[in-house]
Write an enzyme that holds these catalytic residues in place. Structure first.
Site, PDB file in Angstrom:
ATOM      1  N   CYS A   8       0.836  -1.191   0.000  1.00  0.00           N
ATOM      2  CA  CYS A   8       0.000   0.000   0.000  1.00  0.00           C
ATOM      3  C   CYS A   8       0.876   1.249   0.000  1.00  0.00           C
ATOM      4  O   CYS A   8       1.986   1.243   0.531  1.00  0.00           O
ATOM      5  CB  CYS A   8      -0.928  -0.016   1.216  1.00  0.00           C
ATOM      6  SG  CYS A   8      -2.077   1.386   1.299  1.00  0.00           S
ATOM      7  N   ASP A  49       0.482   3.732   1.770  1.00  0.00           N
ATOM      8  CA  ASP A  49       0.435   4.303   3.116  1.00  0.00           C
ATOM      9  C   ASP A  49       1.839   4.568   3.662  1.00  0.00           C
ATOM     10  O   ASP A  49       2.716   3.706   3.589  1.00  0.00           O
ATOM     11  CB  ASP A  49      -0.322   3.346   4.045  1.00  0.00           C
ATOM     12  CG  ASP A  49      -0.747   3.995   5.348  1.00  0.00           C
ATOM     13  OD1 ASP A  49       0.146   4.399   6.118  1.00  0.00           O
ATOM     14  OD2 ASP A  49      -1.959   4.071   5.614  1.00  0.00           O
ATOM     15  N   ARG A  68       2.908   4.598   6.533  1.00  0.00           N
ATOM     16  CA  ARG A  68       3.270   3.833   7.728  1.00  0.00           C
ATOM     17  C   ARG A  68       3.822   2.453   7.419  1.00  0.00           C
ATOM     18  O   ARG A  68       4.169   1.700   8.341  1.00  0.00           O
ATOM     19  CB  ARG A  68       2.035   3.694   8.633  1.00  0.00           C
ATOM     20  CG  ARG A  68       1.486   5.014   9.146  1.00  0.00           C
ATOM     21  CD  ARG A  68       0.116   4.836   9.760  1.00  0.00           C
ATOM     22  NE  ARG A  68      -0.884   4.441   8.764  1.00  0.00           N
ATOM     23  CZ  ARG A  68      -2.148   4.151   9.039  1.00  0.00           C
ATOM     24  NH1 ARG A  68      -2.569   4.205  10.301  1.00  0.00           N
ATOM     25  NH2 ARG A  68      -2.993   3.813   8.078  1.00  0.00           N
ATOM     26  N   HIS A  92      -2.396  -3.965   5.156  1.00  0.00           N
ATOM     27  CA  HIS A  92      -2.149  -3.529   6.543  1.00  0.00           C
ATOM     28  C   HIS A  92      -3.457  -3.115   7.197  1.00  0.00           C
ATOM     29  O   HIS A  92      -4.360  -2.579   6.551  1.00  0.00           O
ATOM     30  CB  HIS A  92      -1.145  -2.378   6.588  1.00  0.00           C
ATOM     31  CG  HIS A  92      -1.657  -1.101   5.977  1.00  0.00           C
ATOM     32  ND1 HIS A  92      -2.203  -0.088   6.729  1.00  0.00           N
ATOM     33  CD2 HIS A  92      -1.695  -0.677   4.689  1.00  0.00           C
ATOM     34  CE1 HIS A  92      -2.561   0.902   5.939  1.00  0.00           C
ATOM     35  NE2 HIS A  92      -2.264   0.572   4.690  1.00  0.00           N
ATOM     36  N   CYS A  97      -6.034   0.359   6.893  1.00  0.00           N
ATOM     37  CA  CYS A  97      -5.857   0.837   5.514  1.00  0.00           C
ATOM     38  C   CYS A  97      -6.996   1.780   5.131  1.00  0.00           C
ATOM     39  O   CYS A  97      -8.175   1.411   5.174  1.00  0.00           O
ATOM     40  CB  CYS A  97      -5.813  -0.357   4.565  1.00  0.00           C
ATOM     41  SG  CYS A  97      -5.662   0.105   2.826  1.00  0.00           S
TER      42      CYS A  97
END
Length: 224
Positions: free
Chosen positions: A52, A54, A56, A108, A111
């Site tokens: 992803c 993202d 993080r 994750h 998400c």
């Protein structure tokens, strides 16, 4: 209270990133002097990571690996549509040219793409992308409806999306050929942003495996 993060748009300029880069490069070079000169000539990663976008979930940090060890493709909610030229190009290059040994699809918890796909709210252009996750949600509607807690339901959809994308990937002709000919392995991971831990998923058999010839492949059992 001081921030736990290193870069603040309110206090740091873009030049501070250049300074951080020089310090990082010096630290790495001191520990591994041969690393950057070797990377200047070529790359030979053993892993393709499909994750992803993202912030993080930084794959190299999560896996505790070095530059040059992971070839990467990231998009919203780690989706692999069969007509997405970006992911298809990355997969072909990783499999045919780099000859990676492992492909990891990593979702994750928490998400944003999955959370958005949990609702029917119209969000504009991104709805075209979220449709792929909503398709997963629709296929597993009865299972998801039995989960009362919204947070648990979202976590389960994250997992089901990883399963679906692993199945999609194994249907890819480049991947399928490499699995048959040289033992390429495909894995599904889920990353818990609250703990920093990745977990290996047990991927059930693709119900349409026979149609795509995936059922002809005997995959090794993942080591515990």
């Amino acid at each position: 209270m001081s921030s736990i993060f290193r870069f603040s748009a309110a206090h740091d300029s873009i030049h501070s990133l250049l300074q951080r880069n020089r310090s990082w490069a010096q630290r790495i070079s001191a520990l591994r002097p041969a690393l950057f000169p070797s990377l200047a000539n070529s790359q030979s990663p053993q892993i393709l990571w499909i994750g992803c976008s993202d912030s993080r979930v930084p794959e190299t940090s999560v896996l505790d690996l070095l530059p040059g060890e992971v070839f990467v493709h990231r998009n919203i909610a780690n989706v692999l549509p069969s007509n997405d030229l970006s992911s298809l190009s990355v997969i072909q290059y990783a499999v045919e040219v780099l000859e990676v040994k492992h492909i990891i699809i990593c979702g994750h918890y928490g998400c944003g793409g999955v959370l958005a796909a949990m609702s029917n709210t119209k969000l504009g252009l991104i709805d075209n992308w979220l449709k792929h996750i909503r398709d997963v949600r629709a296929r597993h509607r009865h299972e998801l409806e039995r989960i009362a807690d919204p947070a648990c339901k979202a976590k389960r959809l994250v997992e089901l999306n990883v399963v679906s994308q692993v199945h999609n990937l194994k249907r890819n002709s480049n991947v399928l050929d490499a699995m048959k000919k040289r033992g390429l392995q495909v894995h599904g991971f889920v990353y818990d942003v609250a703990t920093g831990h990745v977990n290996l998923m047990d991927i059930p058999k693709d119900p349409d495996a026979e149609v795509y010839g995936v059922d002809e492949i005997l995959e090794p059992s993942p080591s515990k």
